[in-house]
Scaffold this motif. Structure first.
Motif, PDB file in Angstrom:
ATOM      1  N   LEU A 195      -9.952 -59.315  30.792  1.00 47.86           N
ATOM      2  CA  LEU A 195      -9.552 -58.310  31.777  1.00 47.86           C
ATOM      3  C   LEU A 195      -9.780 -58.826  33.192  1.00 47.86           C
ATOM      4  O   LEU A 195      -8.907 -58.678  34.056  1.00 47.86           O
ATOM      5  N   LEU A 199      -3.305 -52.484  33.349  1.00 42.02           N
ATOM      6  CA  LEU A 199      -4.590 -53.112  33.652  1.00 42.02           C
ATOM      7  C   LEU A 199      -5.671 -52.061  33.900  1.00 42.02           C
ATOM      8  O   LEU A 199      -6.799 -52.187  33.415  1.00 42.02           O
ATOM      9  N   GLU A 244     -13.457 -59.919  25.812  1.00 40.62           N
ATOM     10  CA  GLU A 244     -12.593 -58.821  26.270  1.00 40.62           C
ATOM     11  C   GLU A 244     -12.764 -58.591  27.770  1.00 40.62           C
ATOM     12  O   GLU A 244     -11.772 -58.405  28.493  1.00 40.62           O
ATOM     13  N   ARG A 250      -6.714 -50.556  30.611  1.00 36.85           N
ATOM     14  CA  ARG A 250      -7.623 -51.464  29.892  1.00 36.85           C
ATOM     15  C   ARG A 250      -9.019 -51.407  30.489  1.00 36.85           C
ATOM     16  O   ARG A 250     -10.025 -51.384  29.776  1.00 36.85           O
ATOM     17  N   LYS A 251      -9.093 -51.386  31.811  1.00 39.07           N
ATOM     18  CA  LYS A 251     -10.376 -51.298  32.499  1.00 39.07           C
ATOM     19  C   LYS A 251     -11.085 -50.003  32.111  1.00 39.07           C
ATOM     20  O   LYS A 251     -12.279 -50.010  31.798  1.00 39.07           O
TER      21      LYS A 251
END
Length: 69
Positions: free
Chosen positions: A12, A30, A8, A33-34
Motif C-alpha cells: 500500500l 487506494l 500488505e 485499501r488504506k
C-alpha cells in the motif's frame, strides 16, 4: 479480522508513493485499501480509541471518494 502483514502495508505504501508522484492508480481504491488496513489494525487493538478514530476517518474519506466526492 487479522492484523495486516508487513507485505500488505508495504504494498500500500508503495502504491501511495506511486500515486503521489505520478497519479498512477485509482485514488478511491487506494483510500479504500488504506481504510481496510487501518480497520484491521484497530480491530486487533480493542480499547484503543485513537486507532478506532483513525480507522473511522479513513473509511469515511474512502466512502466519500467512492461516492464521487
Amino acid at each position: 479480522m487479522s492484523r495486516p502483514s508487513i507485505s500488505e502495508v508495504s504494498a500500500l505504501l508503495a502504491d501511495l508513493a506511486d500515486f503521489r508522484t505520478s497519479s498512477a492508480g485509482n485514488h478511491a481504491e487506494l483510500m479504500s485499501r488504506k481504510a481496510d488496513l487501518l480497520e484491521r489494525i484497530a480491530a486487533t487493538m480493542p480499547g484503543d480509541a485513537e486507532a478506532a478514530e483513525v480507522a473511522a476517518a479513513a473509511r469515511a474519506r474512502a466512502d466519500e471518494l467512492t461516492a464521487g466526492g
